[in-house]
Design a protein around this motif. Structure first.
Motif, PDB file in Angstrom:
ATOM      1  N   THR A 307      71.642  35.130  27.537  1.00 16.81           N
ATOM      2  CA  THR A 307      72.282  33.841  27.857  1.00 16.81           C
ATOM      3  C   THR A 307      71.406  33.087  28.855  1.00 16.81           C
ATOM      4  OG1 THR A 307      74.495  34.703  27.435  1.00 16.81           O
ATOM      5  CG2 THR A 307      74.349  32.763  28.843  1.00 16.81           C
ATOM      6  N   VAL A 308      70.930  33.826  29.875  1.00  8.60           N
ATOM      7  CA  VAL A 308      70.062  33.203  30.881  1.00  8.60           C
ATOM      8  C   VAL A 308      68.821  32.620  30.198  1.00  8.60           C
ATOM      9  CG1 VAL A 308      68.548  33.713  32.851  1.00  8.60           C
ATOM     10  CG2 VAL A 308      70.874  34.642  32.790  1.00  8.60           C
ATOM     11  N   SER A 309      68.228  33.393  29.291  1.00  8.73           N
ATOM     12  CA  SER A 309      66.992  32.903  28.667  1.00  8.73           C
ATOM     13  C   SER A 309      67.276  31.704  27.760  1.00  8.73           C
ATOM     14  CB  SER A 309      66.258  34.023  27.930  1.00  8.73           C
ATOM     15  OG  SER A 309      66.712  34.139  26.604  1.00  8.73           O
ATOM     16  N   LEU A 310      68.465  31.685  27.132  1.00  8.80           N
ATOM     17  CA  LEU A 310      68.785  30.525  26.281  1.00  8.80           C
ATOM     18  C   LEU A 310      68.967  29.265  27.151  1.00  8.80           C
ATOM     19  CD1 LEU A 310      70.837  30.203  23.134  1.00  8.80           C
ATOM     20  CD2 LEU A 310      71.523  28.768  25.047  1.00  8.80           C
ATOM     21  N   VAL A 311      69.658  29.449  28.277  1.00 11.17           N
ATOM     22  CA  VAL A 311      69.874  28.293  29.164  1.00 11.17           C
ATOM     23  C   VAL A 311      68.530  27.779  29.698  1.00 11.17           C
ATOM     24  CG1 VAL A 311      70.904  27.594  31.391  1.00 11.17           C
ATOM     25  CG2 VAL A 311      72.254  28.897  29.738  1.00 11.17           C
ATOM     26  N   GLU A 312      67.637  28.732  30.007  1.00  9.80           N
ATOM     27  CA  GLU A 312      66.296  28.351  30.490  1.00  9.80           C
ATOM     28  C   GLU A 312      65.503  27.620  29.402  1.00  9.80           C
ATOM     29  OE1 GLU A 312      64.582  32.025  31.708  1.00  9.80           O
ATOM     30  OE2 GLU A 312      64.720  31.517  33.832  1.00  9.80           O
ATOM     31  N   LYS A 313      65.650  28.114  28.191  1.00  6.98           N
ATOM     32  CA  LYS A 313      64.880  27.560  27.078  1.00  6.98           C
ATOM     33  C   LYS A 313      65.370  26.151  26.710  1.00  6.98           C
ATOM     34  CE  LYS A 313      63.353  29.322  22.637  1.00  6.98           C
ATOM     35  NZ  LYS A 313      62.111  29.968  22.612  1.00  6.98           N
ATOM     36  N   VAL A 314      66.686  26.016  26.593  1.00 10.31           N
ATOM     37  CA  VAL A 314      67.222  24.721  26.160  1.00 10.31           C
ATOM     38  C   VAL A 314      67.118  23.691  27.274  1.00 10.31           C
ATOM     39  CG1 VAL A 314      69.299  23.490  25.381  1.00 10.31           C
ATOM     40  CG2 VAL A 314      68.811  25.773  24.495  1.00 10.31           C
ATOM     41  N   GLN A 345      81.592  37.680  38.420  1.00  9.92           N
ATOM     42  CA  GLN A 345      81.393  36.667  39.461  1.00  9.92           C
ATOM     43  C   GLN A 345      79.906  36.456  39.717  1.00  9.92           C
ATOM     44  OE1 GLN A 345      83.504  34.659  40.731  1.00  9.92           O
ATOM     45  NE2 GLN A 345      82.260  33.766  42.366  1.00  9.92           N
ATOM     46  N   SER A 346      79.139  37.555  39.816  1.00  6.67           N
ATOM     47  CA  SER A 346      77.724  37.358  40.157  1.00  6.67           C
ATOM     48  C   SER A 346      76.972  36.716  38.984  1.00  6.67           C
ATOM     49  CB  SER A 346      77.077  38.655  40.637  1.00  6.67           C
ATOM     50  OG  SER A 346      76.769  39.466  39.551  1.00  6.67           O
ATOM     51  N   ARG A 347      77.366  37.040  37.741  1.00  6.76           N
ATOM     52  CA  ARG A 347      76.726  36.374  36.594  1.00  6.76           C
ATOM     53  C   ARG A 347      77.053  34.883  36.604  1.00  6.76           C
ATOM     54  NH1 ARG A 347      77.855  41.115  31.965  1.00  6.76           N
ATOM     55  NH2 ARG A 347      76.428  42.591  32.945  1.00  6.76           N
ATOM     56  N   LEU A 348      78.311  34.575  36.931  1.00 10.68           N
ATOM     57  CA  LEU A 348      78.718  33.168  36.958  1.00 10.68           C
ATOM     58  C   LEU A 348      77.910  32.399  38.005  1.00 10.68           C
ATOM     59  CD1 LEU A 348      80.901  31.092  35.909  1.00 10.68           C
ATOM     60  CD2 LEU A 348      82.148  31.625  37.992  1.00 10.68           C
ATOM     61  N   VAL A 349      77.815  32.991  39.205  1.00 15.72           N
ATOM     62  CA  VAL A 349      77.105  32.324  40.299  1.00 15.72           C
ATOM     63  C   VAL A 349      75.637  32.108  39.916  1.00 15.72           C
ATOM     64  CG1 VAL A 349      76.301  32.628  42.691  1.00 15.72           C
ATOM     65  CG2 VAL A 349      78.682  33.137  42.097  1.00 15.72           C
ATOM     66  N   GLN A 350      75.037  33.146  39.315  1.00 14.55           N
ATOM     67  CA  GLN A 350      73.621  33.047  38.916  1.00 14.55           C
ATOM     68  C   GLN A 350      73.424  31.912  37.903  1.00 14.55           C
ATOM     69  OE1 GLN A 350      71.964  36.723  37.361  1.00 14.55           O
ATOM     70  NE2 GLN A 350      70.220  35.638  36.444  1.00 14.55           N
ATOM     71  N   LEU A 351      74.332  31.842  36.940  1.00 18.09           N
ATOM     72  CA  LEU A 351      74.185  30.834  35.888  1.00 18.09           C
ATOM     73  C   LEU A 351      74.431  29.418  36.422  1.00 18.09           C
ATOM     74  CD1 LEU A 351      73.418  31.457  33.022  1.00 18.09           C
ATOM     75  CD2 LEU A 351      75.828  31.337  32.380  1.00 18.09           C
ATOM     76  N   ILE A 352      75.447  29.294  37.271  1.00 15.34           N
ATOM     77  CA  ILE A 352      75.741  27.963  37.837  1.00 15.34           C
ATOM     78  C   ILE A 352      74.541  27.481  38.653  1.00 15.34           C
ATOM     79  CG2 ILE A 352      77.163  26.711  39.536  1.00 15.34           C
ATOM     80  CD1 ILE A 352      79.566  28.355  38.556  1.00 15.34           C
ATOM     81  N   GLU A 353      73.969  28.387  39.448  1.00 17.14           N
ATOM     82  CA  GLU A 353      72.842  28.005  40.292  1.00 17.14           C
ATOM     83  C   GLU A 353      71.630  27.610  39.439  1.00 17.14           C
ATOM     84  OE1 GLU A 353      72.276  27.029  43.144  1.00 17.14           O
ATOM     85  OE2 GLU A 353      70.068  27.085  43.026  1.00 17.14           O
ATOM     86  N   MET A 354      71.432  28.372  38.371  1.00 11.58           N
ATOM     87  CA  MET A 354      70.307  28.073  37.479  1.00 11.58           C
ATOM     88  C   MET A 354      70.490  26.692  36.836  1.00 11.58           C
ATOM     89  SD  MET A 354      69.230  30.643  34.556  1.00 11.58           S
ATOM     90  CE  MET A 354      68.690  29.803  33.136  1.00 11.58           C
ATOM     91  N   GLN A 355      71.702  26.427  36.369  1.00 11.20           N
ATOM     92  CA  GLN A 355      71.962  25.145  35.715  1.00 11.20           C
ATOM     93  C   GLN A 355      71.871  23.999  36.727  1.00 11.20           C
ATOM     94  OE1 GLN A 355      72.290  24.345  32.367  1.00 11.20           O
ATOM     95  NE2 GLN A 355      72.045  22.327  33.272  1.00 11.20           N
ATOM     96  N   ARG A 356      72.325  24.271  37.959  1.00  7.76           N
ATOM     97  CA  ARG A 356      72.241  23.242  39.006  1.00  7.76           C
ATOM     98  C   ARG A 356      70.784  22.821  39.206  1.00  7.76           C
ATOM     99  NH1 ARG A 356      71.432  22.010  44.213  1.00  7.76           N
ATOM    100  NH2 ARG A 356      70.227  23.906  44.418  1.00  7.76           N
ATOM    101  N   GLN A 357      69.895  23.823  39.243  1.00  5.73           N
ATOM    102  CA  GLN A 357      68.469  23.559  39.438  1.00  5.73           C
ATOM    103  C   GLN A 357      67.889  22.779  38.249  1.00  5.73           C
ATOM    104  OE1 GLN A 357      66.942  24.133  42.246  1.00  5.73           O
ATOM    105  NE2 GLN A 357      65.032  23.257  41.408  1.00  5.73           N
TER     106      GLN A 357
END
Ligand code: SAM
Ligand code: SF4
Length: 433
Positions: A307-314, A345-357
């Motif tokens: 999921t992280v890699s897809l968010v990074e890619k798109v 919770q930690s996955r959510l926080v990581q993803l939100i922070e990544m998307q924020r950036q």
């Protein structure tokens, strides 16, 4: 969708002679429109229902109604938990709310019948929810109800029933009314809007030009698109119709094929990525937003990494990230909710922070460029500023006053944050009619 349903109820109540007031303290009737998608949303409503008990103790004549998805889901269970609730009004019954209020004067009413009927169009403004009375500049128009998909985690189909599309002619008449009332931007709504008119004769790609030509309408959007239903014709409509905005909300939910399959989504990771490429090729200026669920049953660290890699890619323009919430009666509820709360919770926080950036970087790339903004109203934080959105749905705050509301303006982006752009004083393109 809920804003639209609230407007339907407000309109029905107004036609029955009621007036809107600002607080429960002043009200004779309090109607709560509710959401059941996640447990947290339901808990908050039960909190509000609890708080209303005190008001009712002081004023026993007060009528309290719980409407929408929670009413549909819990039925008389709402009254079992909160006996001071007078009305439980299901998702298909909101158009009859005034009748239920009258019946409640004689005793409690629970009506969660499902007739498959379409509720009436809102007769009260849905526009600019939260910005006070009167039609605003933007408005939602619900063009279909229900959902035929069966995502394993989702309670919506069981509460809102199968897909039903409103006739195109009826939608156009409503848009014409809104345009005459000063609305400039329409968002066509459906849980699965890209499958509008599946039974024909008019599909979404055919409805868009019908709405776009309505006099006074400057922009048209649509929400939410299930990826597998987005086809060439729809992309051609976005690319080819001036009024249709370059924005698409395309929930992916997860990045691993294993999770997508378990969730019952009808596409693979590769198909989703190919669709994103196709959209960006057809509509180069497009902004794409998404929804993601973390911690679905069985989600491993490796699944989450995908999921992280897809968010990074798109590199989505924006994203709404949720922790999986078990909903009784869904297929996923039969699976063990086995991702520990702390991990979710930690996955959510990581993803939100990544998307924020990512959102910040994408927004920052616009600094110095000109964007077209439809001014919607005063900025909530600063009365010397107004706010509005770009065609691709970015929020922009710029110097200005009430006289700019409803205008299309060309704005140079001066600063960018992850959620908002700051614009320099604008050049007005369109005067308020
Ligand atoms: N129909 C839209 C679609 O499928 O794209 C979404 C409608 S749903 C009301 C909005 C979002 O809530 C979904 O995209 C999903 O991310 C999230 N959601 C739905 N059920 C959920 C659940 N049980 N737990 C967590 N998030 C959920
Ligand atoms: Fe729920 Fe899936 Fe339908 Fe969206 S498409 S409303 S997530 S079942």
């Amino acid at each position: 969708m809920n804003a639209c349903d609230s407007a339907i109820m407000a309109g029905v109540m107004q036609e029955a002679g009621y007036e809107r007031v600002d607080s429960a303290e002043e009200a004779d009737v309090v109607l709560l429109n509710t959401c059941s998608v996640r447990q947290h949303a339901e808990e908050r409503v039960f909190g509000v229902i609890g708080a209303l008990k005190e008001v009712k103790n002081r004023r026993p004549g007060l009528i309290i109604g719980v409407c929408g998805c929670m009413a549909q889901r819990h039925g008389s269970g709402i009254r079992a938990r909160a006996s001071h609730v007078d009305i439980v009004c299901g998702t298909d019954r909101m158009g009859r709310i005034a009748e239920l209020v009258e019946r409640a004067r004689e005793g409690a009413v629970v009506d969660t019948g499902s007739s498959g009927e379409m509720p009436p169009s809102p007769t009260m403004p849905v526009a600019n929810p939260g910005r006070g009375e009167g039609y605003g500049v933007t408005s939602f128009v619900s063009i279909m109800r229900g959902c035929n998909n069966r995502c394993a985690y989702c309670i919506v189909p069981s509460l809102r029933g199968p897909e039903r599309s409103r006739p195109a002619g009826e939608v156009v008449v409503e848009v014409e009314q809104l345009a005459r009332a000063g609305v400039r931007e329409i968002t066509l709504l459906g849980q699965n809007v890209a499958s509008y008119g599946r039974e024909g004769p008019v599909r979404l790609a055919g409805l868009l030009p019908m709405v776009a030509v309505v006099e006074g309408i400057k922009r048209v959007r649509f929400l939410t698109s299930y990826p597998s239903d987005v086809g060439r014709e729809l992309l051609d409509a976005i690319a080819g119709i001036e009024e249709v905005c370059e924005y698409i909300h395309l929930p992916v939910q997860a990045g691993s094929d294993r999770m997508l399959k378990a969730m019952g989504r009808r596409y693979t990771r590769d198909e989703y990525l190919r669709l994103v490429d196709e959209i960006r090729t057809a509509v180069p200026e497009v902004a794409i937003s998404t929804d993601v669920i973390v911690g679905f049953p069985g989600e491993t660290g490796a699944d989450f990494d995908e999921t992280v890699s897809l968010v990074e890619k798109v590199r989505f323009d924006s994203g709404y990230m949720f922790k999986y919430s078990e909903r009784e009666g869904t297929r996923a509820a039969d699976l063990a909710d086995d991702v520990p709360a702390a991990v979710k919770q930690s996955r959510l926080v990581q993803l939100i922070e990544m998307q924020r950036q990512i959102s910040l970087e994408r927004n920052s790339s616009l600094v110095g460029r000109m964007v077209e903004v439809l001014v919607e109203g005063p900025s909530e934080k600063d009365r010397d500023m107004v706010s509005g959105r770009t065609r691709d749905h970015r929020m922009v705050v710029l110097p200005g006053g009430d006289d700019m509301i409803g205008s299309l303006v060309d704005v140079r982006v001066a600063e960018a944050g992850p959620w908002t752009l700051i614009g320099e004083p604008a050049e007005r393109k369109e005067l308020v009619p």
